[in-house]
Design a protein around this motif. Structure first.
Motif, PDB file in Angstrom:
ATOM      1  N   ALA A  30      -4.333   2.360  -1.442  1.00  0.00           N
ATOM      2  CA  ALA A  30      -3.777   2.239  -2.793  1.00  0.00           C
ATOM      3  C   ALA A  30      -3.104   3.568  -3.106  1.00  0.00           C
ATOM      4  N   VAL A  31      -1.820   3.522  -3.411  1.00  0.00           N
ATOM      5  CA  VAL A  31      -1.085   4.772  -3.643  1.00  0.00           C
ATOM      6  C   VAL A  31      -1.317   5.226  -5.087  1.00  0.00           C
ATOM      7  N   VAL A  32      -1.837   6.433  -5.228  1.00  0.00           N
ATOM      8  CA  VAL A  32      -2.208   6.963  -6.550  1.00  0.00           C
ATOM      9  C   VAL A  32      -1.529   8.309  -6.833  1.00  0.00           C
ATOM     10  N   LYS A  33      -0.379   8.526  -6.206  1.00  0.00           N
ATOM     11  CA  LYS A  33       0.352   9.777  -6.470  1.00  0.00           C
ATOM     12  C   LYS A  33       0.834   9.793  -7.930  1.00  0.00           C
ATOM     13  N   ALA A  34       1.302  10.940  -8.364  1.00  0.00           N
ATOM     14  CA  ALA A  34       1.819  11.076  -9.736  1.00  0.00           C
ATOM     15  C   ALA A  34       0.801  10.580 -10.765  1.00  0.00           C
ATOM     16  N   ALA A  69      -1.623   8.561 -10.455  1.00  0.00           N
ATOM     17  CA  ALA A  69      -1.716   7.102 -10.372  1.00  0.00           C
ATOM     18  C   ALA A  69      -0.617   6.449 -11.212  1.00  0.00           C
ATOM     19  N   TYR A  70       0.609   6.858 -10.919  1.00  0.00           N
ATOM     20  CA  TYR A  70       1.785   6.318 -11.611  1.00  0.00           C
ATOM     21  C   TYR A  70       1.566   6.358 -13.130  1.00  0.00           C
ATOM     22  N   GLY A  71       0.989   7.472 -13.580  1.00  0.00           N
ATOM     23  CA  GLY A  71       0.781   7.665 -15.016  1.00  0.00           C
ATOM     24  C   GLY A  71      -0.491   7.060 -15.574  1.00  0.00           C
ATOM     25  N   LEU A 106      -2.845  12.217   2.489  1.00  0.00           N
ATOM     26  CA  LEU A 106      -1.771  12.991   1.854  1.00  0.00           C
ATOM     27  C   LEU A 106      -0.449  12.502   2.447  1.00  0.00           C
ATOM     28  N   LEU A 107       0.351  11.830   1.627  1.00  0.00           N
ATOM     29  CA  LEU A 107       1.551  11.149   2.136  1.00  0.00           C
ATOM     30  C   LEU A 107       2.616  12.120   2.642  1.00  0.00           C
ATOM     31  N   GLU A 108       2.640  13.325   2.117  1.00  0.00           N
ATOM     32  CA  GLU A 108       3.592  14.319   2.616  1.00  0.00           C
ATOM     33  C   GLU A 108       2.884  15.358   3.473  1.00  0.00           C
ATOM     34  N   LEU A 162       0.755   5.880  13.623  1.00  0.00           N
ATOM     35  CA  LEU A 162       2.213   6.014  13.480  1.00  0.00           C
ATOM     36  C   LEU A 162       2.637   5.408  12.140  1.00  0.00           C
ATOM     37  N   MET A 163       3.520   6.117  11.466  1.00  0.00           N
ATOM     38  CA  MET A 163       3.895   5.707  10.106  1.00  0.00           C
ATOM     39  C   MET A 163       5.412   5.784   9.943  1.00  0.00           C
ATOM     40  N   THR A 164       5.966   4.836   9.199  1.00  0.00           N
ATOM     41  CA  THR A 164       7.356   5.003   8.758  1.00  0.00           C
ATOM     42  C   THR A 164       7.499   4.429   7.349  1.00  0.00           C
ATOM     43  N   HIS A 165       8.641   4.686   6.745  1.00  0.00           N
ATOM     44  CA  HIS A 165       8.860   4.262   5.356  1.00  0.00           C
ATOM     45  C   HIS A 165      10.221   3.571   5.290  1.00  0.00           C
ATOM     46  N   PHE A 166      10.266   2.437   4.595  1.00  0.00           N
ATOM     47  CA  PHE A 166      11.495   1.638   4.552  1.00  0.00           C
ATOM     48  C   PHE A 166      12.354   1.996   3.346  1.00  0.00           C
ATOM     49  N   CYS A 193       4.044  -0.707   5.395  1.00  0.00           N
ATOM     50  CA  CYS A 193       4.746  -1.221   4.207  1.00  0.00           C
ATOM     51  C   CYS A 193       4.379  -0.554   2.884  1.00  0.00           C
ATOM     52  N   ASN A 194       5.387  -0.340   2.051  1.00  0.00           N
ATOM     53  CA  ASN A 194       5.208  -0.086   0.620  1.00  0.00           C
ATOM     54  C   ASN A 194       5.137  -1.455  -0.083  1.00  0.00           C
ATOM     55  N   SER A 195       5.178  -1.474  -1.392  1.00  0.00           N
ATOM     56  CA  SER A 195       5.047  -2.751  -2.120  1.00  0.00           C
ATOM     57  C   SER A 195       6.131  -3.749  -1.721  1.00  0.00           C
ATOM     58  N   ALA A 196       7.377  -3.276  -1.651  1.00  0.00           N
ATOM     59  CA  ALA A 196       8.474  -4.197  -1.346  1.00  0.00           C
ATOM     60  C   ALA A 196       8.298  -4.793   0.044  1.00  0.00           C
ATOM     61  N   VAL A 213      -1.370  -0.641   5.131  1.00  0.00           N
ATOM     62  CA  VAL A 213      -0.219  -0.802   4.233  1.00  0.00           C
ATOM     63  C   VAL A 213      -0.393   0.172   3.070  1.00  0.00           C
ATOM     64  N   ARG A 214       0.716   0.468   2.380  1.00  0.00           N
ATOM     65  CA  ARG A 214       0.678   1.510   1.348  1.00  0.00           C
ATOM     66  C   ARG A 214       1.321   1.035   0.042  1.00  0.00           C
ATOM     67  N   PRO A 215       0.742   0.034  -0.614  1.00  0.00           N
ATOM     68  CA  PRO A 215       1.342  -0.420  -1.875  1.00  0.00           C
ATOM     69  C   PRO A 215       1.111   0.575  -3.011  1.00  0.00           C
ATOM     70  N   GLY A 216       2.127   0.732  -3.831  1.00  0.00           N
ATOM     71  CA  GLY A 216       2.016   1.541  -5.036  1.00  0.00           C
ATOM     72  C   GLY A 216       2.344   0.681  -6.240  1.00  0.00           C
ATOM     73  N   ILE A 217       3.640   0.533  -6.524  1.00  0.00           N
ATOM     74  CA  ILE A 217       4.079  -0.054  -7.797  1.00  0.00           C
ATOM     75  C   ILE A 217       3.464  -1.433  -8.061  1.00  0.00           C
ATOM     76  N   MET A 218       3.268  -2.248  -7.011  1.00  0.00           N
ATOM     77  CA  MET A 218       2.738  -3.595  -7.275  1.00  0.00           C
ATOM     78  C   MET A 218       1.316  -3.523  -7.845  1.00  0.00           C
ATOM     79  N   GLY A 276      10.740   0.559 -13.484  1.00  0.00           N
ATOM     80  CA  GLY A 276       9.415   0.635 -14.092  1.00  0.00           C
ATOM     81  C   GLY A 276       8.633   1.866 -13.627  1.00  0.00           C
ATOM     82  N   TYR A 277       8.795   2.228 -12.360  1.00  0.00           N
ATOM     83  CA  TYR A 277       8.100   3.395 -11.804  1.00  0.00           C
ATOM     84  C   TYR A 277       8.295   4.620 -12.716  1.00  0.00           C
ATOM     85  N   GLU A 278       9.571   4.849 -13.086  1.00  0.00           N
ATOM     86  CA  GLU A 278       9.883   6.079 -13.809  1.00  0.00           C
ATOM     87  C   GLU A 278       9.246   6.069 -15.206  1.00  0.00           C
TER      88      GLU A 278
HETATM   89  C1  LIG Z   1       5.166   6.214  -2.951  1.00  0.00           C
HETATM   90  C2  LIG Z   1       4.990   5.756  -1.567  1.00  0.00           C
HETATM   91  C3  LIG Z   1       4.565   4.460  -1.294  1.00  0.00           C
HETATM   92  C4  LIG Z   1       4.366   3.417  -2.372  1.00  0.00           C
HETATM   93  O1  LIG Z   1       5.626   2.871  -2.734  1.00  0.00           O
HETATM   94  P1  LIG Z   1       5.765   1.685  -3.813  1.00  0.00           P
HETATM   95  O2  LIG Z   1       7.220   1.356  -3.798  1.00  0.00           O
HETATM   96  O3  LIG Z   1       5.325   2.236  -5.113  1.00  0.00           O
HETATM   97  O4  LIG Z   1       4.907   0.584  -3.327  1.00  0.00           O
HETATM   98  C5  LIG Z   1       4.325   4.121   0.015  1.00  0.00           C
HETATM   99  N1  LIG Z   1       4.523   5.008   1.015  1.00  0.00           N
HETATM  100  C6  LIG Z   1       4.967   6.265   0.792  1.00  0.00           C
HETATM  101  C7  LIG Z   1       5.179   7.188   1.934  1.00  0.00           C
HETATM  102  C8  LIG Z   1       5.217   6.680  -0.504  1.00  0.00           C
HETATM  103  O5  LIG Z   1       5.650   7.924  -0.720  1.00  0.00           O
END
Ligand SMILES: *Cc1c(COP(=O)(O)O)cnc(C)c1O
Length: 359
Positions: free
Chosen positions: A32-36, A38-40, A78-80, A156-160, A196-199, A211-216, A343-345
């Motif tokens: 569960a992505v809780v950066k920022a 936890a999106y506020g 830590l995503l970064e 191994l990780m990538t971001h779309f 995967c992110n949410s999308a 998987v790495r959902p945030g906004i959903m 919505g994220y912003e």
């Molecule tokens: C923020 C982030 C996510 C989550 O993205 P959402 O579009 O909010 O689901 C997933 N992976 C990485 C690397 C991110 O930085």
């Protein structure tokens, strides 16, 4: 009495959105992505709302430590990754996983003496050209990490870049996956993967280990489809009240810069919420607002502490009437769309001065 503005966080909706993510995850474990913050929504609240997640992922090292202090015992990513060699002993001490995305980080790891091994997500740049090793450089990076005694599991990780679009003209997800598979095959295609992110999760059907959902999880849509159509529930409702009413005659103007001119006689409501609360100052006329449950519109420029709405067609509206800026009854994505953002912003920008409660 405090100012009437308040944000309500819906913990049960967070739980249900997490269950929705898990249902899409095809057996993958869920960060569960809780950066920022936890999106506020607040880190500690997110820890409770996402208690069922397999791990929490964020970018702030100090907040990751805070999660441990609050009692989170499952994995943290830590995503970064880390920003400085001094972060490494902290990661080892608190059991924080980190992404490794550049040579400089590998050099810092090579020079470190750590008391415990750390698990890493080796990040591949598959075309977004933000963080990560290119597919032809990833095997060398992997070999150097694998040779280090203080590196545990390597995922191994990538971001779309375009998982939210069905047929993007540039860099479709399939192209990124081809590059990812080539990079993975140059090491060992059976290595665990985090994709995967949410999308990606909502719109594609990929197999992965994490998987790495945030906004959903926060009830926001990552794409043009409404959050509701994805079965997601709002997790933050921002409410205030009408604190003043003006009867404005045709030809009179409203607010700073006198942007809005009344075409006829109208009733204007003043709402205790402004850009210093996180409401977007650039929101134009027509941005939706609910007053006593009736949908109406923003008029005039948003000020620091107030904004104005048209009450002409809201029968019974009075000082004290309840106003919903976004959340239950008014999707945050509709407000964001009207204001030219996402919505994220809006969630992330909720200002610290806004009191928060839970329901
Ligand atoms: C923020 C982030 C996510 C989550 O993205 P959402 O579009 O909010 O689901 C997933 N992976 C990485 C690397 C991110 O930085």
């Amino acid at each position: 009495m405090p100012r009437p503005l308040i944000a309500t966080i819906h913990l049960d909706a967070m739980q249900q959105n997490l269950a929705r993510a898990r249902a899409c995850a095809r057996g993958a474990k869920v960060w569960a992505v809780v950066k920022a913050n936890a999106y506020g929504h607040g880190l500690e609240r997110a820890m409770r709302g996402f208690a069922d997640a397999d791990g929490l992922a964020l970018v702030e090292v100090d907040y990751a430590v805070r999660l441990r202090e609050l009692g989170w015992s499952k994995p943290i990513l830590l995503l970064e990754g880390f920003f400085d060699a001094s972060d490494l002993p902290v990661m080892a001490q608190y059991g924080l996983n980190g992404s490794v995305h550049c040579e400089e980080q590998i050099a810092m790891l090579a020079a470190a003496r750590l008391p415990h091994a750390i698990d890493v997500h080796l990040k591949m740049n598959t075309g977004m050209n933000r963080l990560g090793f290119t597919p032809d450089a990833v095997a060398a990076a992997y070999a150097r990490l694998r040779a280090m005694p203080h590196i545990g599991t390597i995922t191994l990780m990538t971001h779309f870049a375009n998982a939210d679009e069905a047929a993007p003209t540039r860099l479709p997800l399939a192209q990124q996956m081809l590059r990812f598979e080539a990079g993975a095959a140059s090491i060992d295609a059976a290595l665990p993967r985090s994709l995967c992110n949410s999308a990606g999760l909502l719109l594609h059907h990929l197999d992965s280990d994490w998987v790495r959902p945030g906004i959903m999880l926060y009830g926001g849509t990552p794409s043009g489809t409404s959050a509701q159509a994805f079965g997601l529930l709002p997790t933050m409702t921002l409410r205030s009240s009408i604190i003043g009413i003006q009867d404005v005659a045709a030809g009179e103007v409203v607010g700073y810069g006198s942007r809005y001119e009344a075409a006829g006689n109208i009733k204007v409501g003043v709402v205790a919420c402004g850009y210093a609360d996180g409401y977007p100052r650039h929101a134009p006329e027509g941005t939706p607002v609910l007053v006593d449950g009736v949908r109406t519109e923003l008029i005039g420029r948003v000020s620091m502490d107030m904004l104005m709405v048209d009450l002409t067609h809201v029968p019974g509206a009075r000082v004290g009437s309840s106003v919903t800026l976004w959340g239950q009854g008014l999707p945050i994505d509709e407000v964001a769309l009207a204001a030219g953002t996402i919505g994220y912003e809006l969630m992330c920008a909720l200002a610290p001065r806004v009191p928060v409660n839970e329901a």
